[in-house]
Enzyme design. Sequence first.
Site, PDB file in Angstrom:
ATOM      1  N   GLU A   1     -15.436  -7.210  14.803  1.00 21.73           N
ATOM      2  CA  GLU A   1     -15.556  -5.856  13.900  1.00 21.73           C
ATOM      3  C   GLU A   1     -14.122  -4.717  13.643  1.00 21.73           C
ATOM      4  O   GLU A   1     -14.065  -4.756  14.866  1.00 21.73           O
ATOM      5  CB  GLU A   1     -16.552  -5.335  13.271  1.00 21.73           C
ATOM      6  CG  GLU A   1     -17.674  -6.060  13.695  1.00 21.73           C
ATOM      7  CD  GLU A   1     -17.536  -7.727  12.612  1.00 21.73           C
ATOM      8  OE1 GLU A   1     -16.828  -7.649  11.581  1.00 21.73           O
ATOM      9  OE2 GLU A   1     -18.298  -8.688  13.079  1.00 21.73           O
ATOM     10  N   TYR A   2     -14.224  -4.437  12.918  1.00 17.33           N
ATOM     11  CA  TYR A   2     -12.785  -3.227  13.031  1.00 17.33           C
ATOM     12  C   TYR A   2     -13.585  -1.926  13.319  1.00 17.33           C
ATOM     13  O   TYR A   2     -14.898  -1.811  13.225  1.00 17.33           O
ATOM     14  CB  TYR A   2     -11.870  -3.510  11.924  1.00 17.33           C
ATOM     15  CG  TYR A   2     -12.765  -2.884  10.148  1.00 17.33           C
ATOM     16  CD1 TYR A   2     -12.993  -1.440  10.460  1.00 17.33           C
ATOM     17  CD2 TYR A   2     -13.242  -3.726   9.464  1.00 17.33           C
ATOM     18  CE1 TYR A   2     -13.617  -1.452   9.603  1.00 17.33           C
ATOM     19  CE2 TYR A   2     -13.303  -2.835   8.681  1.00 17.33           C
ATOM     20  CZ  TYR A   2     -14.188  -1.894   8.522  1.00 17.33           C
ATOM     21  OH  TYR A   2     -14.718  -0.741   7.210  1.00 17.33           O
TER      22      TYR A   2
ATOM     23  N   GLU B   1     -11.568  -8.572  12.207  1.00 17.29           N
ATOM     24  CA  GLU B   1     -12.004  -8.749  11.570  1.00 17.29           C
ATOM     25  C   GLU B   1     -11.523  -7.628   9.672  1.00 17.29           C
ATOM     26  O   GLU B   1     -11.215  -6.172  10.645  1.00 17.29           O
ATOM     27  CB  GLU B   1     -14.232  -8.468  11.053  1.00 17.29           C
ATOM     28  CG  GLU B   1     -14.126  -8.009   9.781  1.00 17.29           C
ATOM     29  CD  GLU B   1     -14.707  -6.664   9.788  1.00 17.29           C
ATOM     30  OE1 GLU B   1     -14.453  -6.384   8.328  1.00 17.29           O
ATOM     31  OE2 GLU B   1     -15.559  -6.290  10.294  1.00 17.29           O
TER      32      GLU B   1
ATOM     33  N   GLU C   1     -12.614  -5.689   3.916  1.00 22.37           N
ATOM     34  CA  GLU C   1     -12.095  -5.713   3.415  1.00 22.37           C
ATOM     35  C   GLU C   1     -10.628  -5.980   2.354  1.00 22.37           C
ATOM     36  O   GLU C   1     -10.646  -5.374   1.266  1.00 22.37           O
ATOM     37  CB  GLU C   1     -11.444  -3.725   3.326  1.00 22.37           C
ATOM     38  CG  GLU C   1     -10.256  -3.526   3.494  1.00 22.37           C
ATOM     39  CD  GLU C   1     -10.553  -3.993   5.972  1.00 22.37           C
ATOM     40  OE1 GLU C   1      -9.387  -3.632   6.149  1.00 22.37           O
ATOM     41  OE2 GLU C   1     -11.720  -3.973   6.393  1.00 22.37           O
TER      42      GLU C   1
ATOM     43  N   SER D   1     -10.258   0.949   7.080  1.00 24.25           N
ATOM     44  CA  SER D   1     -10.613   0.128   6.523  1.00 24.25           C
ATOM     45  C   SER D   1      -9.645   0.782   5.171  1.00 24.25           C
ATOM     46  O   SER D   1      -8.616  -0.260   4.353  1.00 24.25           O
ATOM     47  CB  SER D   1     -11.713  -0.799   6.368  1.00 24.25           C
ATOM     48  OG  SER D   1     -12.462   0.602   5.603  1.00 24.25           O
ATOM     49  N   ARG D   2      -9.641   1.845   4.989  1.00 22.34           N
ATOM     50  CA  ARG D   2      -8.766   2.524   3.886  1.00 22.34           C
ATOM     51  C   ARG D   2      -7.366   2.414   4.148  1.00 22.34           C
ATOM     52  O   ARG D   2      -7.055   1.726   3.278  1.00 22.34           O
ATOM     53  CB  ARG D   2      -9.047   4.068   3.812  1.00 22.34           C
ATOM     54  CG  ARG D   2     -10.666   4.122   2.251  1.00 22.34           C
ATOM     55  CD  ARG D   2     -11.857   3.668   3.049  1.00 22.34           C
ATOM     56  NE  ARG D   2     -12.401   4.741   3.918  1.00 22.34           N
ATOM     57  CZ  ARG D   2     -13.592   4.410   4.787  1.00 22.34           C
ATOM     58  NH1 ARG D   2     -14.395   2.979   4.423  1.00 22.34           N
ATOM     59  NH2 ARG D   2     -14.409   5.166   5.230  1.00 22.34           N
TER      60      ARG D   2
END
Length: 319
Positions: free
Chosen positions: A120-121, A147, A150, A194-195
């Site tokens: 996962e990130y 991953e 998003e 993720s943003r």
Amino acid sequence: MPTMLFPLVLSIRTANTEAVPTRGGSLPERKFGVVVVGVGRAGSVRMRDLRNPHPSSAFLNLIGFVSRRELGSIDGVQQISLEDALSSQEVEVAYICSESSSHEDYIRQFLNAGKHVLVEYPMTLSLAAAQELWELAEQKGKVLHEEHVELLMEEFAFLKKEVVGKDLLKGSLLFTAGPLEEERFGFPAFSGISRLTWLVSLFGELSLVSATLEERKEDQYMKMTVCLETEKKSPLSWIEEKGPGLKRNRYLSFHFKSGSLENVPNVGVNKNIFLKDQNIFVQKLLGQFSEKELAAEKKRILHCLGLAEEIQKYCCSRK
């Protein structure tokens, strides 16, 4: 695992929202034994997807899970020790779903043990560590997949269509949420990567102009404000604000020469985004991604991690 297997003839949406067909075949030639490390929200969803009869799950066999807590079993899936997961010939794949601060160590251990890794990130909390682990994966001939669900969201698909071919004048992205422990999940530029990935995927590689971090630790409050610019020198601001009482929300504003976009309309429910990510991972295991696609993904991930590290250093140098 379910006994019923599906023909793997489907169209999987990749992180750049293009459809990539998998190869046909009535039954998978083999199954990869999987262990899930960490059984919080992401790990629980991963275990659910592995146990349900999805086409990509037909290529995977859930062996067990690893947790620091003594849980025994979850829905019939047995807990195993980290040492057994690393040494088992049956385990070929590790899903790393633990807190971010532990990712680097787990990835290194499983790659050194000859396992493929889905993480996962963010995969690491430094650029150098990510580069080192990717080199290790290449040396071992193993898949290392970070991953990014998003990029599989309906909102992102909408934005991608909206911004294509448009000249950005300026933009902003604000994310609010409840408190998050930096010791476990990293500096806000990493826990919120993720943003940053959205912005890079929409507007290309970005440069850091400035960054500030306002913290009130006694109130569990923090606000990170980052000023970025595109290769064409268009300004973009990215703000992460977290504290008690703040609801999980995303606010955006993009201004183009041809008009403006203020926030995203309701474009539907994000269904099975972790499963879609698993589909992409299975494609990589089966060698169905081109070297060009893999190189472009790696470049984007390392660029975002490098920016996050630069933001952290900028903020810390001004404390």
